[in-house]
Design a protein around this motif. Structure first.
Motif, PDB file in Angstrom:
ATOM      1  N   GLU A  92       1.023  -1.595   0.484  1.00  0.00           N
ATOM      2  CA  GLU A  92      -0.079   0.346  -0.435  1.00  0.00           C
ATOM      3  C   GLU A  92       1.066   1.293   0.467  1.00  0.00           C
ATOM      4  N   ALA A  93       2.014   0.856   1.081  1.00  0.00           N
ATOM      5  CA  ALA A  93       2.484   2.192   0.321  1.00  0.00           C
ATOM      6  C   ALA A  93       3.549   2.237  -0.272  1.00  0.00           C
ATOM      7  N   ARG A  94       3.773   1.707  -1.244  1.00  0.00           N
ATOM      8  CA  ARG A  94       4.666   1.691  -2.433  1.00  0.00           C
ATOM      9  C   ARG A  94       3.224   2.050  -3.224  1.00  0.00           C
ATOM     10  N   ARG A  95       2.443   1.618  -4.027  1.00  0.00           N
ATOM     11  CA  ARG A  95       1.699   2.395  -4.651  1.00  0.00           C
ATOM     12  C   ARG A  95       0.656   3.636  -3.932  1.00  0.00           C
ATOM     13  N   LEU A  96       0.944   4.215  -3.185  1.00  0.00           N
ATOM     14  CA  LEU A  96       0.393   5.462  -2.445  1.00  0.00           C
ATOM     15  C   LEU A  96       2.157   6.358  -2.764  1.00  0.00           C
ATOM     16  N   GLU A  97       3.343   5.719  -2.838  1.00  0.00           N
ATOM     17  CA  GLU A  97       4.613   6.597  -3.914  1.00  0.00           C
ATOM     18  C   GLU A  97       4.148   6.585  -5.323  1.00  0.00           C
ATOM     19  N   VAL A  98       4.126   5.430  -5.779  1.00  0.00           N
ATOM     20  CA  VAL A  98       3.748   5.527  -7.466  1.00  0.00           C
ATOM     21  C   VAL A  98       3.491   6.365  -7.927  1.00  0.00           C
ATOM     22  N   TYR A  99       2.095   6.861  -6.938  1.00  0.00           N
ATOM     23  CA  TYR A  99       1.081   7.821  -7.967  1.00  0.00           C
ATOM     24  C   TYR A  99       2.154   9.262  -7.573  1.00  0.00           C
ATOM     25  N   GLY A 100       2.991   9.264  -6.846  1.00  0.00           N
ATOM     26  CA  GLY A 100       3.971  10.677  -6.381  1.00  0.00           C
ATOM     27  C   GLY A 100       4.667  10.392  -7.568  1.00  0.00           C
ATOM     28  N   LEU A 101       4.915  10.089  -9.061  1.00  0.00           N
ATOM     29  CA  LEU A 101       5.351   9.551 -10.343  1.00  0.00           C
ATOM     30  C   LEU A 101       4.334   9.819 -11.608  1.00  0.00           C
ATOM     31  N   LEU A 102       3.006   9.977 -11.344  1.00  0.00           N
ATOM     32  CA  LEU A 102       1.880  10.453 -12.165  1.00  0.00           C
ATOM     33  C   LEU A 102       1.699  11.627 -11.842  1.00  0.00           C
ATOM     34  N   PRO A 103       1.522  12.175 -13.338  1.00  0.00           N
ATOM     35  CA  PRO A 103       0.961  13.969 -12.919  1.00  0.00           C
ATOM     36  C   PRO A 103      -0.311  13.713 -12.913  1.00  0.00           C
ATOM     37  N   ASP A 104      -1.018  15.017 -12.379  1.00  0.00           N
ATOM     38  CA  ASP A 104      -2.632  15.134 -12.705  1.00  0.00           C
ATOM     39  C   ASP A 104      -2.104  15.429 -14.354  1.00  0.00           C
ATOM     40  N   ALA A 105      -4.172  15.073 -14.764  1.00  0.00           N
ATOM     41  CA  ALA A 105      -4.595  15.125 -15.835  1.00  0.00           C
ATOM     42  C   ALA A 105      -3.824  16.713 -16.913  1.00  0.00           C
ATOM     43  N   VAL A 106      -4.766  18.075 -15.140  1.00  0.00           N
ATOM     44  CA  VAL A 106      -4.819  19.265 -15.470  1.00  0.00           C
ATOM     45  C   VAL A 106      -2.957  20.041 -15.420  1.00  0.00           C
ATOM     46  N   ALA A 107      -2.114  18.760 -15.188  1.00  0.00           N
ATOM     47  CA  ALA A 107      -0.952  19.334 -15.034  1.00  0.00           C
ATOM     48  C   ALA A 107       0.329  18.695 -16.292  1.00  0.00           C
ATOM     49  N   VAL A 108      -0.734  18.920 -17.141  1.00  0.00           N
ATOM     50  CA  VAL A 108      -0.154  18.338 -18.492  1.00  0.00           C
ATOM     51  C   VAL A 108       0.945  19.491 -19.227  1.00  0.00           C
ATOM     52  N   PRO A 109       0.229  20.745 -18.887  1.00  0.00           N
ATOM     53  CA  PRO A 109       1.328  21.963 -19.378  1.00  0.00           C
ATOM     54  C   PRO A 109       2.500  21.917 -18.817  1.00  0.00           C
ATOM     55  N   THR A 110       2.248  21.467 -18.029  1.00  0.00           N
ATOM     56  CA  THR A 110       3.221  21.905 -16.415  1.00  0.00           C
ATOM     57  C   THR A 110       4.758  20.655 -16.805  1.00  0.00           C
ATOM     58  N   VAL A 111       4.231  19.715 -17.475  1.00  0.00           N
ATOM     59  CA  VAL A 111       5.172  18.965 -17.813  1.00  0.00           C
ATOM     60  C   VAL A 111       5.818  19.260 -19.339  1.00  0.00           C
ATOM     61  N   VAL A 112       4.728  20.083 -19.635  1.00  0.00           N
ATOM     62  CA  VAL A 112       5.376  20.581 -20.869  1.00  0.00           C
ATOM     63  C   VAL A 112       6.168  21.640 -20.575  1.00  0.00           C
ATOM     64  N   GLY A 113       5.971  22.346 -19.745  1.00  0.00           N
ATOM     65  CA  GLY A 113       7.102  23.659 -19.302  1.00  0.00           C
ATOM     66  C   GLY A 113       8.323  22.832 -18.853  1.00  0.00           C
ATOM     67  N   ARG A 114       8.082  21.933 -18.491  1.00  0.00           N
ATOM     68  CA  ARG A 114       9.123  20.524 -17.099  1.00  0.00           C
ATOM     69  C   ARG A 114      10.276  20.391 -19.007  1.00  0.00           C
ATOM     70  N   LEU A 115       9.396  20.155 -19.951  1.00  0.00           N
ATOM     71  CA  LEU A 115      10.621  19.165 -21.123  1.00  0.00           C
ATOM     72  C   LEU A 115      11.498  20.511 -21.780  1.00  0.00           C
ATOM     73  N   GLU A 116      10.784  21.412 -21.667  1.00  0.00           N
ATOM     74  CA  GLU A 116      11.535  22.919 -22.829  1.00  0.00           C
ATOM     75  C   GLU A 116      12.718  22.783 -22.115  1.00  0.00           C
ATOM     76  N   ALA A 117      12.622  23.378 -20.059  1.00  0.00           N
ATOM     77  CA  ALA A 117      12.888  23.523 -19.122  1.00  0.00           C
ATOM     78  C   ALA A 117      14.344  22.336 -19.334  1.00  0.00           C
ATOM     79  N   LEU A 118      13.944  21.134 -19.716  1.00  0.00           N
ATOM     80  CA  LEU A 118      15.656  20.365 -19.558  1.00  0.00           C
ATOM     81  C   LEU A 118      15.867  20.174 -20.798  1.00  0.00           C
ATOM     82  N   ALA A 119      15.207  20.550 -21.995  1.00  0.00           N
ATOM     83  CA  ALA A 119      15.586  21.007 -23.555  1.00  0.00           C
ATOM     84  C   ALA A 119      16.989  21.568 -22.939  1.00  0.00           C
ATOM     85  N   ALA A 120      16.385  23.592 -22.843  1.00  0.00           N
ATOM     86  CA  ALA A 120      16.981  24.716 -23.083  1.00  0.00           C
ATOM     87  C   ALA A 120      18.079  24.002 -21.870  1.00  0.00           C
TER      88      ALA A 120
END
Length: 297
Positions: A92-120
């Motif tokens: 159960e602890a691992r399951r809750l921890e795995v959720y930390g790897l998954l962004p929320d659907a509304v956070a997709v623009p944030t993911v895009v921003g991270r990708l752009e920052a990593l590329a730069a």
């Protein structure tokens, strides 16, 4: 007055009862038999009593052993239950921890921003980023995304390594890499990816925003797109000073960068191999180059 009958001494010594009519020897044997019978009865009763006690003791021991076995089994079952409970809590602890790897659907623009920052940060740039709405399967969904990375080959390696470390829920589907210039020093990568997202985060689950962004410097690999231009090493200064032919043997006096050498066919000097000696010329080879050195040139 009536006379009183008196017993004689012999009559008084005679035994009375059921043995009185028996002969002395028979009477003695009967008495012995009665004594033996008495002891046999006592021994029999004692043996029966001991048997009953032994049976009761055996039953009691078996009952105690049964209780001990049940107690040991209960301890084993309790230990197994505790282990299963601990394993379930860990899962159960691992399951809750795995959720930390998954962004929320509304956070997709944030993911895009991270990708752009990593590329730069890797020394490149991200352009033409496109993504679709989530394709849901229960509370899990996939966002299909595409983008173009531009930069050097080393920057591309660092970008991919950084994305893998910073966005674990991202999966690379299609990667196409091509040179952006004639020399191959700048490249373009066309990428199609899938991003796992979550619709609802359960209570106690780790937040995706808390997952760290990691800029990774990948182990450098050779750029397969760089055009290799062969560099020819200039030949040393050559001069033929003389040729001697005697008894079928030819020896040349060859000067290489001012130093004179006696050479025959097959000899090597300063990276040059003698392949032929003529009366007035010597032919030497360096790699794929062949040079003829003539006398007095």
């Amino acid at each position: 007055m009536r006379p009183v009958a008196t017993a004689t001494a012999a009559e008084r010594e005679q035994p009375r009862g059921f043995l009185s009519g028996l002969a002395p020897e028979v009477r003695r044997q009967v008495v012995i038999g009665l004594v033996v019978l008495h002891y046999l009865l006592v021994i029999g009763l004692g043996g029966w009593y001991n048997f009953v006690l032994y049976s009761d003791l055996t039953a009691a021991r078996q009952e105690v052993a049964g209780y001990q076995s049940e107690l040991a089994m209960q301890q084993v079952v309790a230990a197994e239950l505790n282990a299963a409970r601990a394993a379930r809590e860990e899962l159960e602890a691992r399951r809750l921890e795995v959720y930390g790897l998954l962004p929320d659907a509304v956070a997709v623009p944030t993911v895009v921003g991270r990708l752009e920052a990593l590329a730069a940060g890797a020394g490149g740039r991200l352009v033409d980023v496109q993504y679709s709405p989530p394709d849901w399967n229960g509370d899990r969904g996939q966002v299909y995304m595409s983008f173009v990375f531009e930069g050097g080959f080393g920057a591309l390696q660092n970008f991919v390594a950084s994305v893998n470390a910073s966005v674990p829920s991202l999966r690379w589907d299609v990667l196409e890499v091509a040179p952006a210039d004639a020399a191959g020093r700048e490249i373009v990568m066309y990428a199609d990816i899938q991003l796992d997202v979550v619709a609802e985060r359960p209570a106690g689950a780790a937040r995706w925003e808390d997952y760290p962004v990691q800029a990774v410097e990948a182990a450098p690999l050779p750029n397969p797109f760089v055009v290799q231009v062969p560099v020819r090493v200039p030949l040393p200064e050559l001069a033929l000073r003389g040729v001697v032919h005697q008894n079928g043997r030819s020896v040349a006096l060859l000067s290489v960068d001012g130093e004179t050498h006696f050479v025959e066919v097959g000899h090597s000097v300063a990276g040059l191999t003698v392949v032929n000696i003529a009366p007035e010329a010597v032919v030497v080879r360096n790699g794929d180059r062949t040079v003829e050195v003539r006398l007095n040139d």
